[in-house]
Motif scaffolding. Structure first.
Motif, mmCIF file in Angstrom:
data_model
loop_
_atom_site.group_PDB
_atom_site.id
_atom_site.type_symbol
_atom_site.label_atom_id
_atom_site.label_comp_id
_atom_site.label_asym_id
_atom_site.label_seq_id
_atom_site.Cartn_x
_atom_site.Cartn_y
_atom_site.Cartn_z
ATOM 1 N N PRO A 5 36.147 53.072 56.195
ATOM 2 C CA PRO A 5 35.082 52.966 57.189
ATOM 3 C C PRO A 5 35.531 53.540 58.535
ATOM 4 O O PRO A 5 36.691 53.379 58.915
ATOM 5 C CB PRO A 5 34.837 51.460 57.285
ATOM 6 C CG PRO A 5 35.345 50.912 55.992
ATOM 7 C CD PRO A 5 36.476 51.798 55.572
ATOM 8 N N PRO A 6 34.635 54.286 59.208
ATOM 9 C CA PRO A 6 33.199 54.418 58.922
ATOM 10 C C PRO A 6 32.848 55.439 57.861
ATOM 11 O O PRO A 6 31.673 55.585 57.522
ATOM 12 C CB PRO A 6 32.635 54.839 60.280
ATOM 13 C CG PRO A 6 33.738 55.656 60.887
ATOM 14 C CD PRO A 6 35.010 54.959 60.478
ATOM 15 N N ASP A 7 33.831 56.169 57.323
ATOM 16 C CA ASP A 7 33.545 57.145 56.269
ATOM 17 C C ASP A 7 33.349 56.436 54.932
ATOM 18 O O ASP A 7 33.835 55.318 54.717
ATOM 19 C CB ASP A 7 34.690 58.155 56.159
ATOM 20 C CG ASP A 7 34.874 58.966 57.438
ATOM 21 O OD1 ASP A 7 33.858 59.378 58.009
ATOM 22 O OD2 ASP A 7 36.033 59.154 57.847
ATOM 23 N N ASP A 8 32.657 57.109 54.048
ATOM 24 C CA ASP A 8 32.356 56.562 52.723
ATOM 25 C C ASP A 8 33.537 56.838 51.789
ATOM 26 O O ASP A 8 33.740 57.982 51.366
ATOM 27 C CB ASP A 8 31.075 57.197 52.189
ATOM 28 C CG ASP A 8 30.662 56.641 50.826
ATOM 29 O OD1 ASP A 8 31.270 55.641 50.384
ATOM 30 O OD2 ASP A 8 29.753 57.217 50.204
ATOM 31 N N VAL A 9 34.300 55.824 51.483
ATOM 32 C CA VAL A 9 35.455 55.948 50.585
ATOM 33 C C VAL A 9 35.364 54.847 49.537
ATOM 34 O O VAL A 9 35.207 53.669 49.868
ATOM 35 C CB VAL A 9 36.792 55.846 51.356
ATOM 36 C CG1 VAL A 9 37.975 55.889 50.393
ATOM 37 C CG2 VAL A 9 36.888 56.956 52.386
ATOM 38 N N LYS A 10 35.455 55.238 48.274
ATOM 39 C CA LYS A 10 35.374 54.283 47.170
ATOM 40 C C LYS A 10 36.637 54.363 46.330
ATOM 41 O O LYS A 10 37.171 55.453 46.079
ATOM 42 C CB LYS A 10 34.172 54.563 46.281
ATOM 43 C CG LYS A 10 32.810 54.430 46.944
ATOM 44 C CD LYS A 10 31.704 54.653 45.931
ATOM 45 C CE LYS A 10 30.316 54.487 46.548
ATOM 46 N NZ LYS A 10 30.018 55.619 47.477
#
Length: 331
Positions: free
Chosen positions: A218-223
């Protein structure tokens, strides 16, 4: 990149996998990477090759080998090796780790000169061979976090024969646009950053590493394994040019906290970890991977980058990263 015969990095030309089932492995790489043609042969590395393992004479190893073109213009090489069962380094690897990425190779003009820095650094040959104008060795770089490195010098006749072997026949499927054609990077995981980067600089000859600290989350989309991570995790990354004209890349990643990279090191150990394909459209190629039944273990959607590591271990292909680099607007 300036090319000097006493540096190894400019001569990086091959990634090699050790497999248990040659036919199944070829089918997988054709279907997933889009490789149109494998040239295959069997050979016996024995007395005719003055074959030695760990500095001792060895009765020999029978192996099946397949070679295919890789990278832009097919300038690089993907190799598959299926060994016979028994007393050999390939079977040891399969017993310890299962099938997967085993080594990278540098084809050099002068074996003695190119291998001198590796020997001077105390790295020992796992196997050595010499026959018909070819001379080579696999050096064990694992003490320095580098896995296995093959250094080999071919005669012109042998080099020409191998080029012909891996060249697709007329009527073979198109190569351009496949994942294989977008290969550009070999990635390593290292528990300690500075010593491994220093080793690749001194011994492998990567003169210019870009070193960065990276926070993913976060704030980036990381899964990770399909689930969004609640807080960022940290790692150090080094990227340096390798291969013909420095067109390809060596990457070294060191996790700085308890994250998926550290878990990967715990599962398999440090060293060679993945190959990466730099593509123009991540979504297209990621959909292809999923259609092939391959799941991502780490997905990243960042302002400058969209990509994922796909877990190909069940097929004996370790991890494959699909990466799209996005142009950044000027500040």
């Amino acid at each position: 990149m300036d090319v000097h015969s006493d540096l190894l990095a400019p001569y990086l030309c091959q990634v090699s996998y050790v497999v248990r089932d040659m036919d199944a492995a070829q089918r997988w790489f054709r279907r997933v990477l889009g490789i149109p043609h494998f040239g295959t042969f069997e050979t016996f590395l024995g007395p005719d090759y003055n074959f030695r393992m760990r500095a001792r004479a060895h009765p020999g190893i029978r192996i099946k080998v397949a070679m295919a073109r890789l990278g832009a213009r097919g300038a690089y090489e993907l190799e598959l090796i299926e060994p016979e069962r028994g007393d050999n380094i390939y079977d040891e690897f399969l017993e310890q780790h299962g099938p997967g990425l085993h080594h990278v190779a540098c084809v050099v003009p002068d074996f003695e000169r190119a291998s001198a820095p590796v020997r001077a650094a105390g790295m020992l040959p796992l196997i050595e061979f010499e026959n018909n104008g070819a001379r080579g060795a696999y050096f064990d770089l694992r003490p320095e976090g580098g896995s296995v490195l093959e250094i080999v010098q071919y005669s012109k006749a042998m080099a020409d024969g191998l080029e012909k072997l891996k060249s697709p026949p007329a009527g073979a499927p198109e190569y351009g646009g496949t994942l294989a054609s977008h290969f550009f990077q070999v990635g390593y995981l290292a528990p300690a950053f500075d010593p491994v980067v220093d080793f690749f600089k001194r011994v492998i000859g990567i003169e210019r590493f870009v070193e960065i600290d990276v926070a993913l989350g976060p704030p980036d989309d990381v899964k990770v394994k399909g689930k969004a991570i609640p807080r960022p995790f940290q790692q150090k990354v080094a990227m340096g040019p390798a291969g013909v004209n420095g067109e390809n890349e060596i990457e070294i990643i060191t996790p700085l906290d308890d994250n998926i990279y550290r878990q990967m090191i715990a599962e398999r150990g440090p060293g060679i970890h993945h190959i990466s394909c730099r593509v123009p459209d991540y979504d297209r190629y990621a959909a292809h991977m999923r259609e092939c039944g391959i799941s991502p273990v780490l997905e990243m959607d960042l302002p400058a980058f969209k990509g994922a590591y796909f877990d190909c271990r069940s097929a004996g292909a370790s991890y494959i990263e699909i990466a799209q680099y996005r142009p950044q607007a000027a500040a």
